[in-house]
Design a protein around this motif. Sequence first.
Motif, PDB file in Angstrom:
ATOM      1  N   SER A  55       0.776  -1.236  -0.041  1.00 37.93           N
ATOM      2  CA  SER A  55       0.034  -0.208   0.077  1.00 37.93           C
ATOM      3  C   SER A  55       0.892   1.266  -0.083  1.00 37.93           C
ATOM      4  CB  SER A  55      -0.866  -0.163   1.283  1.00 37.93           C
ATOM      5  OG  SER A  55      -1.345   1.225   1.336  1.00 37.93           O
ATOM      6  N   THR A  56       2.240   1.111  -0.169  1.00 42.12           N
ATOM      7  CA  THR A  56       3.058   2.349  -0.275  1.00 42.12           C
ATOM      8  C   THR A  56       3.377   2.908   1.190  1.00 42.12           C
ATOM      9  OG1 THR A  56       1.698   4.090  -0.590  1.00 42.12           O
ATOM     10  CG2 THR A  56       2.843   2.798  -2.258  1.00 42.12           C
ATOM     11  N   LEU A  57       2.741   2.262   2.401  1.00 37.82           N
ATOM     12  CA  LEU A  57       2.910   2.918   3.443  1.00 37.82           C
ATOM     13  C   LEU A  57       4.312   2.558   4.138  1.00 37.82           C
ATOM     14  CD1 LEU A  57      -0.014   2.970   6.013  1.00 37.82           C
ATOM     15  CD2 LEU A  57       1.256   4.907   5.295  1.00 37.82           C
ATOM     16  N   LEU A  58       4.924   1.495   3.747  1.00 39.30           N
ATOM     17  CA  LEU A  58       6.470   1.131   4.072  1.00 39.30           C
ATOM     18  C   LEU A  58       7.057   0.869   2.849  1.00 39.30           C
ATOM     19  CD1 LEU A  58       6.022  -1.764   6.591  1.00 39.30           C
ATOM     20  CD2 LEU A  58       6.543   0.406   7.049  1.00 39.30           C
ATOM     21  N   LYS A  73       2.309   5.941  -8.589  1.00 44.91           N
ATOM     22  CA  LYS A  73       2.024   5.931  -7.197  1.00 44.91           C
ATOM     23  C   LYS A  73       0.727   6.756  -6.893  1.00 44.91           C
ATOM     24  CE  LYS A  73       3.588   6.959  -2.439  1.00 44.91           C
ATOM     25  NZ  LYS A  73       4.319   8.005  -1.759  1.00 44.91           N
ATOM     26  N   LEU A  77      -2.644   4.882  -5.255  1.00 44.13           N
ATOM     27  CA  LEU A  77      -3.468   5.195  -3.953  1.00 44.13           C
ATOM     28  C   LEU A  77      -4.910   5.663  -4.177  1.00 44.13           C
ATOM     29  CD1 LEU A  77      -0.983   8.004  -2.511  1.00 44.13           C
ATOM     30  CD2 LEU A  77      -1.282   5.608  -1.956  1.00 44.13           C
ATOM     31  N   ASN A  78      -5.305   5.887  -5.620  1.00 46.68           N
ATOM     32  CA  ASN A  78      -6.763   5.917  -5.647  1.00 46.68           C
ATOM     33  C   ASN A  78      -7.332   4.935  -6.005  1.00 46.68           C
ATOM     34  OD1 ASN A  78      -6.338   8.743  -5.232  1.00 46.68           O
ATOM     35  ND2 ASN A  78      -6.097   9.214  -7.358  1.00 46.68           N
ATOM     36  N   HIS A  80      -6.898   1.735  -4.602  1.00 40.02           N
ATOM     37  CA  HIS A  80      -7.112   0.758  -3.634  1.00 40.02           C
ATOM     38  C   HIS A  80      -7.412   1.073  -2.250  1.00 40.02           C
ATOM     39  CE1 HIS A  80      -3.070   2.119  -1.878  1.00 40.02           C
ATOM     40  NE2 HIS A  80      -3.333   1.404  -1.029  1.00 40.02           N
ATOM     41  N   LEU A  82      -7.104  -0.036   2.201  1.00 42.47           N
ATOM     42  CA  LEU A  82      -6.254  -0.635   2.976  1.00 42.47           C
ATOM     43  C   LEU A  82      -7.191  -0.459   4.184  1.00 42.47           C
ATOM     44  CD1 LEU A  82      -3.915  -2.256   4.106  1.00 42.47           C
ATOM     45  CD2 LEU A  82      -2.916   0.119   4.568  1.00 42.47           C
ATOM     46  N   LYS A  84      -7.351  -1.439   8.111  1.00 44.08           N
ATOM     47  CA  LYS A  84      -6.299  -2.124   8.895  1.00 44.08           C
ATOM     48  C   LYS A  84      -6.931  -2.736   9.982  1.00 44.08           C
ATOM     49  CE  LYS A  84      -2.292   0.113   9.615  1.00 44.08           C
ATOM     50  NZ  LYS A  84      -1.487   1.254  10.036  1.00 44.08           N
ATOM     51  N   LYS A 106     -11.842  10.628   0.071  1.00 44.50           N
ATOM     52  CA  LYS A 106     -11.626  10.282  -1.266  1.00 44.50           C
ATOM     53  C   LYS A 106     -11.968  10.678  -2.412  1.00 44.50           C
ATOM     54  CE  LYS A 106     -10.011   6.017   0.038  1.00 44.50           C
ATOM     55  NZ  LYS A 106      -8.598   5.411  -0.871  1.00 44.50           N
ATOM     56  N   LEU A 156     -12.876  -0.237  -7.709  1.00 48.46           N
ATOM     57  CA  LEU A 156     -11.249  -0.062  -7.435  1.00 48.46           C
ATOM     58  C   LEU A 156     -10.672  -1.379  -7.948  1.00 48.46           C
ATOM     59  CD1 LEU A 156     -11.210   1.201  -3.833  1.00 48.46           C
ATOM     60  CD2 LEU A 156     -11.176   2.677  -6.052  1.00 48.46           C
TER      61      LEU A 156
END
Lengths: 209, 227
Positions: A55-58, A73, A77-78, A80, A82, A84, A106, A156
């Motif tokens: 998800s590009t957070l890490l 990128k 982000l638009n 998907h 996530l 948690k 969003k 999505l």
Amino acid sequence: MTSRLKDNMILKNISLTRGLKTIFSSLNIEFLCPGLNIIKGENGSGKTSLLMMISTLLQEDRGTIVRFGKLKKNDWLNEHILIKQNSSLSDELTIEENLKIWCGLKGWDFNTDKIEKSLKNFGILKYKNFLVSECSSGIKKKAELSKLNFDESFKLKCWLLDEPLNHLDENGKLFLKKIMDKFINMNGTILQTSHEKKINHKNFKIIKL
Amino acid sequence: MKINFKNILIALIEKEFKSYLRSINNFMNMIVFMIAIIILFPLTVGPSEEKLTLVSNAIVWIALIVSIIPTLDKIYISDFKNGWLEQYYYSPLLLEIIILIKCFVFWFFLIIPLTIFIPIFSILLNIPFLIIFWNIIIFAIGSLGFCLIGSICSSLTLGTKSNNLISPLLILPLAIPIFIFGNGVVEAVKSNYDPLPNLYLLITVCLILLIISPLISAYSIKIALTK
């Protein structure tokens, strides 16, 4: 739609460290796209980190992640969601307000009917005006998963679900399965971490970490 | 998929407004703290009017600043704990712009209402009307600078376990230009000089912060999120 079917999601030679701990080294995975991918592993094996990395957070230390061809990128982000394990709802707002503002952030349309319909499907419509701090963890989880039940969510490319079945009752689990099946039928890809042994879906791939 | 940027703005402002409205006790804390300082100062300095005229303006300023600083480092902390900062990160709008809007909303809903109290306290301390007028203008402009500095410090200390000590230490040195130019305006008015040069410098400082602050804040929030 045909070009979307050709798209795939692949992890090539990925290594990831968090602090001093090495979580993955040379990890290679090809996900089932479209379809359900169930990520299994012991506690601390890096399931959540894997989702956060996709998800590009890490940020991965080495290797490449192919996200549906070469998606930029910002587009990714638009494309998907996530969800948690811990709820990401504001305690000071009601469930309805939380979902409404989330839709707004969003860039989607937010109207009360849409949110009420989603909450009704999960059977928590009567709690819509409750502050999140007053709700039980099961209701919070259902409110969180209601984000998947909007029309825009089905358009999505990918859902990343981190242990979505935690705290859910039988009805909640059944409805979640229903919307997951609907999403996969619409050519969506789901990456789900889970400890459950019994899997009710037809078309799935198990990935062991 | 069609993205409606107007919706993002409305949602963001609505969220901030409702959050501040429901945590009104933070605002009340600020006011009670300010009143306590304003009441205690004359009691400790003594009832002499000469002494009070000398320090009265400083008292109002110290009361305002000291009551704002504890709230400044909490701009992002609740959003960070709730997971909303992550939602901001996923939003199609740039994180820098979201931060800028957040700072403006914080300034508008929490700091600007404080300016109502400046005339009340100033009358209590026998400050001349002209100085009260200038104080309101300087405070309205300077406090935006404070919010932007607060945004930097709040985002820098997100990952730390106890940020209570670090934030005031970071905020105070950065806020010195605002103090100097703000005080310069009042001193100029008192000695019948032109207060505008100092006011322009104050505005310049705020404009520079307006550019720098969202960039630094967004960068450090991204680090805190990905840690």
